[in-house]
Design a protein around this motif. Structure first.
Motif, PDB file in Angstrom:
ATOM      1  N   GLU A  74       7.694  10.691   2.572  1.00  0.00           N
ATOM      2  CA  GLU A  74       6.169  10.570   2.458  1.00  0.00           C
ATOM      3  C   GLU A  74       5.516  10.001   1.223  1.00  0.00           C
ATOM      4  O   GLU A  74       4.768   9.194   1.289  1.00  0.00           O
ATOM      5  N   SER A  75       6.000  10.608   0.239  1.00  0.00           N
ATOM      6  CA  SER A  75       5.478  10.185  -1.052  1.00  0.00           C
ATOM      7  C   SER A  75       5.898   8.499  -1.477  1.00  0.00           C
ATOM      8  O   SER A  75       5.214   7.741  -1.820  1.00  0.00           O
ATOM      9  N   GLU A  76       6.992   8.394  -0.875  1.00  0.00           N
ATOM     10  CA  GLU A  76       7.807   7.008  -1.212  1.00  0.00           C
ATOM     11  C   GLU A  76       6.854   6.082  -0.358  1.00  0.00           C
ATOM     12  O   GLU A  76       6.661   4.975  -0.933  1.00  0.00           O
ATOM     13  N   TRP A  77       6.661   6.343   0.797  1.00  0.00           N
ATOM     14  CA  TRP A  77       5.829   5.367   1.677  1.00  0.00           C
ATOM     15  C   TRP A  77       4.325   5.197   1.280  1.00  0.00           C
ATOM     16  O   TRP A  77       3.950   4.200   1.254  1.00  0.00           O
ATOM     17  N   GLN A  78       3.992   6.237   0.569  1.00  0.00           N
ATOM     18  CA  GLN A  78       2.555   6.101  -0.113  1.00  0.00           C
ATOM     19  C   GLN A  78       2.801   5.169  -1.231  1.00  0.00           C
ATOM     20  O   GLN A  78       1.479   4.253  -1.697  1.00  0.00           O
ATOM     21  N   ASN A  79       3.548   5.530  -1.887  1.00  0.00           N
ATOM     22  CA  ASN A  79       3.744   4.790  -3.146  1.00  0.00           C
ATOM     23  C   ASN A  79       4.039   3.071  -2.771  1.00  0.00           C
ATOM     24  O   ASN A  79       3.519   2.260  -3.559  1.00  0.00           O
ATOM     25  N   LYS A  80       4.652   2.886  -1.917  1.00  0.00           N
ATOM     26  CA  LYS A  80       4.892   1.598  -1.316  1.00  0.00           C
ATOM     27  C   LYS A  80       3.616   0.947  -0.800  1.00  0.00           C
ATOM     28  O   LYS A  80       3.225  -0.253  -1.067  1.00  0.00           O
TER      29      LYS A  80
END
Length: 556
Positions: free
Chosen positions: A246-252
């Motif tokens: 989830e954090s990776e998608w937000q960063n993306k």
């Protein structure tokens, strides 16, 4: 909505934006995003599919356009096989491709604000799809194949005409957020739908007869089934992995927004340079326009002079045309008066023909009444013929006698000069020979005249047609009508040269009247010739009574 409409061409700004975004996506060091939104597109360009296929783009953004279909005719959906995010909101899509399930890498599909009435069955093949947004469409139901979306976390089906949820939705164990219009739902009930996603999933699992597990618990259960045992560390790892993703998608998405802002600044800089170039171009165009205005002024003056000359020439031609039209009108009036006169003459001729027919009938009746005196008349005519022949014979005899005397005188004079001693007996013998020749020639001429009955008959027939009053009048009228038709033809040829249509109907009516009158006169001429032939046959029947010199008497 009309069945046929013309595609609206994109504006210059939209076309420039499309060209800029395509160039930006192909530039060296470009990211994995292709953004062609707000370009007023009616279909996805071929270059976008080629770019996604060659450069393996992972994010394709095409929102806020006029798209009616996703895949053009010359493209294949397999060109988007690497795309993970597909944003199509605010378009005119009425349906999705039937093979949308081929996009196996797709994780985010945004179809908000379109015209979709149903979803294809192959949408259940999108095993990695995590977010599906179909808000603001015209969906009536969800396909049963949505149960295959085993990675789906967010589903938005609000602002549709959907009233029932499929039971198979209970098999999507990863579903965390389900957005819908609770007040318009009939299955599950509005109360259940208002309670939230967990209450809806519990209700659907109960309806299907399966146990309900929360999304994280389902992940824990899945891990137990794969590993064969349970442990708290496994659950922690799964939760930690989910939070990391989830954090990776937000960063993306944050990176995407930053890159988007950067691209926007580059776009503004490009537009500034473009506006400067446009101003320079405007100055150049202004100079060209000033030169063009001077040339146009010169051309305008030349054109005015030409138009003045042309106006004078046209005025002269118009005057000549009016004069010629006046002459044609006078000629038409003269022809009309002559045609009227011909019609009146024809009417009088009909009356005269009726009178002549009555006179002819009276003559036939008188001939029938005077049939008794026919023999006496024939006797008198025979005597007249005999007297005529006697006079002809006497004249021939005197002629030959005078010729004989002349020949005798010449012969004697010649003999007195040349032969003073010739005998009188020889002279008498010559005289007798000349008399014999004279008598022979005279008898031969008389016999030829008496034997040429057929020639006499033909001569009488020709004289009868020539001297017949009615036949002559009909021939004269036919000649007059032919002359008038010839003048009408010449008049029409002049009108065609002048390209005018004045009194064209009057000429047509006059030609029709003359044609009708000519046909009527030809019929009357043929009828009169038949009557004359009938009279000739009757006379020929009378001549068969062995009366001699009958045709000679009729000719006299």
């Amino acid at each position: 909505m009309p069945l046929f409409f013309r595609k609206k061409k994109p504006s210059d700004d939209a076309r420039k934006r499309l060209e800029y975004q395509m160039c930006l996506a192909k530039a060296a060091g470009a990211d994995d995003i292709l953004d062609i939104s707000k370009c007023e597109l009616s279909e996805v360009p071929y270059g976008a599919f080629a770019t996604c296929k060659v450069l393996q783009k992972k994010v394709l953004i095409i929102h806020t356009n006029n798209l009616t279909s996703l895949v053009p005719k010359s493209c294949s959906l397999m060109s988007l096989i690497t795309v993970k995010v597909l944003d199509l909101h605010n378009n005119q899509l009425a349906s999705l491709p039937a093979d949308i399930g081929q996009l196996t890498s797709l994780q985010v599909l945004n179809l908000e604000r379109n015209l979709l009435k149903c979803l294809p069955q192959s949408i259940g093949d999108l095993a990695q799809l995590q977010m599906l947004n179909v808000k603001g469409n015209k969906l009536k139901e969800l396909p049963a194949t949505v149960s295959g979306l085993r990675s789906l976390r967010t589903l938005d089906i609000s602002e549709n005409v959907l009233q029932e949820l499929p039971r198979v939705l209970a098999h999507i164990r990863t579903l965390e957020t389900l957005t819908l219009d609770a007040s318009s739902m009939t299955y599950p009930s509005p109360d259940i739908c208002s309670a939230g996603t967990e209450a809806i999933q519990q209700f659907l699992c109960k309806e299907c007869g399966i146990a309900y597990y929360p999304p994280l618990q389902y992940l824990h259960t899945a891990l137990e089934s794969d590993g064969g045992g349970t442990s708290e560390d496994g659950v922690d790892r799964a939760v930690h992995k989910y939070l990391e993703e989830e954090s990776e998608w937000q960063n993306k998405f944050l990176d995407y927004e930053k890159r988007k802002e950067k691209k926007m600044q580059e776009k503004l800089e490009f537009e500034r340079r473009l506006s400067m170039g446009q101003r320079e171009h405007a100055l150049l165009v202004q100079q060209i326009n000033s030169q063009k205005d001077e040339m146009l002024q010169t051309v305008r003056e030349d054109q005015m002079r030409l138009e003045e000359g042309l106006t004078k020439h046209q005025r002269y031609l118009e005057e000549e045309r009016l004069k010629l039209l006046q002459q044609l009108k006078q000629a038409e009036q003269g022809i009309a008066s002559r045609i009227q006169k011909l019609l009146e003459d024809n009417q009088r001729q009909k009356q005269s023909s009726d009178i002549l027919k009555s006179l002819e009938n009276e003559r036939i009746r008188m001939e029938q009444l005077m049939a008794i005196t026919q023999e006496e008349t024939e006797h008198l005519r025979r005597r007249e013929v005999a007297w005529t022949l006697a006079a002809m014979q006497q004249m021939l005899a005197e002629s030959y006698k005078n010729k004989l005397i002349q020949m005798t005188y010449e012969s004697r004079r010649q003999d007195l000069v040349n032969q003073a001693c010739s005998s009188l007996a020889e002279m008498d013998q010559k005289f007798q020979q000349i008399l014999a020749w004279q008598q022979l020639d005279q008898n031969k001429a008389v016999s030829q005249i008496l034997q040429q009955i057929e020639m006499q008959k033909a001569a009488f027939e020709a004289l009868q047609v020539k001297k017949d009053l009615m036949h002559r009048q009909i021939r004269n009228q036919i000649k007059l009508i032919e002359t008038e038709l010839l003048q009408l033809t010449q008049l029409e040829l002049k009108r065609q040269e002048l390209d005018t249509e004045t009194l064209q109907g009057v000429i047509t009516e006059q030609r029709q009247a003359l044609g009708y009158l000519l046909q009527q006169l030809l019929k009357e001429k043929k009828q009169r010739e038949e009557e004359l032939q009938q009279i000739l046959l009757e006379m020929e029947a009378k001549s068969e009574t062995k009366q001699e010199n009958y045709w000679l008497i009729q000719y006299q």
